[in-house]
Every structure is written in structure tokens, then in C-alpha cells.
Design a protein around this motif. Structure first.
Motif, PDB file in Angstrom:
ATOM      1  N   UNK A   1       6.109  12.198   9.982  1.00 16.67           N
ATOM      2  CA  UNK A   1       5.338  11.759   8.815  1.00 16.67           C
ATOM      3  C   UNK A   1       6.258  11.178   7.748  1.00 16.67           C
ATOM      4  N   UNK A   2       7.374  11.844   7.504  1.00 10.59           N
ATOM      5  CA  UNK A   2       8.312  11.378   6.487  1.00 10.59           C
ATOM      6  C   UNK A   2       8.940  10.039   6.887  1.00 10.59           C
ATOM      7  N   UNK A   3       9.245   9.867   8.162  1.00 13.19           N
ATOM      8  CA  UNK A   3       9.791   8.596   8.641  1.00 13.19           C
ATOM      9  C   UNK A   3       8.770   7.476   8.446  1.00 13.19           C
ATOM     10  N   UNK A   4       7.523   7.766   8.722  1.00 11.24           N
ATOM     11  CA  UNK A   4       6.463   6.782   8.507  1.00 11.24           C
ATOM     12  C   UNK A   4       6.315   6.420   7.042  1.00 11.24           C
ATOM     13  N   UNK A   5       6.422   7.428   6.178  1.00 12.75           N
ATOM     14  CA  UNK A   5       6.323   7.175   4.737  1.00 12.75           C
ATOM     15  C   UNK A   5       7.483   6.296   4.271  1.00 12.75           C
ATOM     16  N   UNK A   6       8.664   6.561   4.799  1.00 10.86           N
ATOM     17  CA  UNK A   6       9.828   5.753   4.434  1.00 10.86           C
ATOM     18  C   UNK A   6       9.647   4.304   4.886  1.00 10.86           C
ATOM     19  N   UNK A   7       9.165   4.120   6.101  1.00 14.25           N
ATOM     20  CA  UNK A   7       8.921   2.761   6.602  1.00 14.25           C
ATOM     21  C   UNK A   7       7.900   2.037   5.723  1.00 14.25           C
ATOM     22  N   UNK A   8       6.864   2.770   5.361  1.00  8.67           N
ATOM     23  CA  UNK A   8       5.812   2.164   4.546  1.00  8.67           C
ATOM     24  C   UNK A   8       6.368   1.734   3.185  1.00  8.67           C
ATOM     25  N   UNK A   9       7.199   2.561   2.581  1.00  3.49           N
ATOM     26  CA  UNK A   9       7.774   2.219   1.272  1.00  3.49           C
ATOM     27  C   UNK A   9       8.738   1.048   1.363  1.00  3.49           C
ATOM     28  N   UNK A  10       9.553   1.026   2.421  1.00  4.02           N
ATOM     29  CA  UNK A  10      10.455  -0.110   2.608  1.00  4.02           C
ATOM     30  C   UNK A  10       9.632  -1.377   2.802  1.00  4.02           C
ATOM     31  N   UNK A  11       8.548  -1.276   3.554  1.00  5.07           N
ATOM     32  CA  UNK A  11       7.651  -2.417   3.724  1.00  5.07           C
ATOM     33  C   UNK A  11       7.061  -2.885   2.410  1.00  5.07           C
ATOM     34  N   UNK A  12       6.712  -1.935   1.533  1.00  4.98           N
ATOM     35  CA  UNK A  12       6.196  -2.290   0.207  1.00  4.98           C
ATOM     36  C   UNK A  12       7.255  -3.024  -0.614  1.00  4.98           C
ATOM     37  N   UNK A  13       8.469  -2.487  -0.605  1.00  2.17           N
ATOM     38  CA  UNK A  13       9.541  -3.061  -1.426  1.00  2.17           C
ATOM     39  C   UNK A  13       9.963  -4.442  -0.931  1.00  2.17           C
ATOM     40  N   UNK A  14       9.925  -4.651   0.374  1.00  4.01           N
ATOM     41  CA  UNK A  14      10.364  -5.931   0.936  1.00  4.01           C
ATOM     42  C   UNK A  14       9.200  -6.875   1.201  1.00  4.01           C
ATOM     43  N   UNK A  15       8.003  -6.443   0.864  1.00  2.94           N
ATOM     44  CA  UNK A  15       6.786  -7.214   1.112  1.00  2.94           C
ATOM     45  C   UNK A  15       6.654  -7.576   2.596  1.00  2.94           C
ATOM     46  N   UNK A  16       6.979  -6.602   3.449  1.00  2.00           N
ATOM     47  CA  UNK A  16       6.901  -6.774   4.901  1.00  2.00           C
ATOM     48  C   UNK A  16       5.652  -6.045   5.388  1.00  2.00           C
ATOM     49  N   UNK A  17       4.602  -6.806   5.616  1.00  2.00           N
ATOM     50  CA  UNK A  17       3.301  -6.231   5.992  1.00  2.00           C
ATOM     51  C   UNK A  17       3.369  -5.487   7.327  1.00  2.00           C
ATOM     52  N   UNK A  18       4.163  -5.995   8.258  1.00  2.41           N
ATOM     53  CA  UNK A  18       4.288  -5.362   9.572  1.00  2.41           C
ATOM     54  C   UNK A  18       4.922  -3.975   9.454  1.00  2.41           C
ATOM     55  N   UNK A  19       5.977  -3.866   8.664  1.00  2.00           N
ATOM     56  CA  UNK A  19       6.646  -2.576   8.488  1.00  2.00           C
ATOM     57  C   UNK A  19       5.740  -1.607   7.729  1.00  2.00           C
ATOM     58  N   UNK A  20       5.043  -2.120   6.740  1.00  3.76           N
ATOM     59  CA  UNK A  20       4.124  -1.286   5.964  1.00  3.76           C
ATOM     60  C   UNK A  20       3.036  -0.705   6.864  1.00  3.76           C
ATOM     61  N   UNK A  21       2.465  -1.546   7.696  1.00  3.24           N
ATOM     62  CA  UNK A  21       1.415  -1.096   8.619  1.00  3.24           C
ATOM     63  C   UNK A  21       1.950  -0.141   9.669  1.00  3.24           C
ATOM     64  N   UNK A  22       3.144  -0.426  10.168  1.00  3.09           N
ATOM     65  CA  UNK A  22       3.753   0.457  11.161  1.00  3.09           C
ATOM     66  C   UNK A  22       4.028   1.836  10.599  1.00  3.09           C
ATOM     67  N   UNK A  23       4.474   1.890   9.352  1.00  2.65           N
ATOM     68  CA  UNK A  23       4.730   3.174   8.703  1.00  2.65           C
ATOM     69  C   UNK A  23       3.457   3.971   8.489  1.00  2.65           C
ATOM     70  N   UNK A  24       2.417   3.281   8.053  1.00  8.07           N
ATOM     71  CA  UNK A  24       1.128   3.952   7.849  1.00  8.07           C
ATOM     72  C   UNK A  24       0.588   4.475   9.164  1.00  8.07           C
TER      73      UNK A  24
END
Length: 61
Positions: A13-36
Motif C-alpha cells: 500500500x505504501x509503495x502504491x501511495x509513493x508511486x501515486x504521489x510521484x505521478x502527481x508531482x511529475x504529472x505522469x498519469x500512468x504512474x498515478x494510476x498504477x499507484x492507485x
């Protein structure tokens, strides 16, 4: 459910949250969705195992 399994799910869960936040910061929709998705999968796995344990306990009474 064992402590180890709970810890693994929490780390997932924490790894997914980290991916989602990195996706938010970099405006990377794929990473954001993958984290969620990763967070949701870990939560679902945890809930299924908890439900299985409750059912097992109900039959053992």
C-alpha cells in the motif's frame, strides 16, 4: 492472518501511495494510476484474507 502477511500488504500500500504521489508531482498519469491500482489491490487482498479468517473462525466455534 500472520503479522508478516499484514506487513507485506502495508508495504505494498505504501509503495502504491509513493508511486501515486510521484505521478502527481511529475504529472505522469500512468504512474498515478498504477499507484492507485497497487494500493487498491493491496487493500483488497487484505480485506479478503481478513474476511476468510472471520469465516473460518465462525465455523470453528
Amino acid at each position: 492472518m500472520s503479522f508478516t502477511e499484514k506487513a507485506k500488504n502495508k508495504v505494498e500500500q505504501m509503495a502504491g501511495a509513493a508511486k501515486e504521489r510521484v505521478g502527481d508531482m511529475t504529472d505522469n498519469e500512468s504512474m498515478r494510476g498504477g499507484g492507485a491500482s497497487q494500493q487498491g489491490d493491496a487493500r483488497a487482498k487484505q480485506n479478503m484474507k481478513d474476511a476468510g479468517s472471520k469465516i473460518k473462525d465462525a465455523f470453528n466455534k
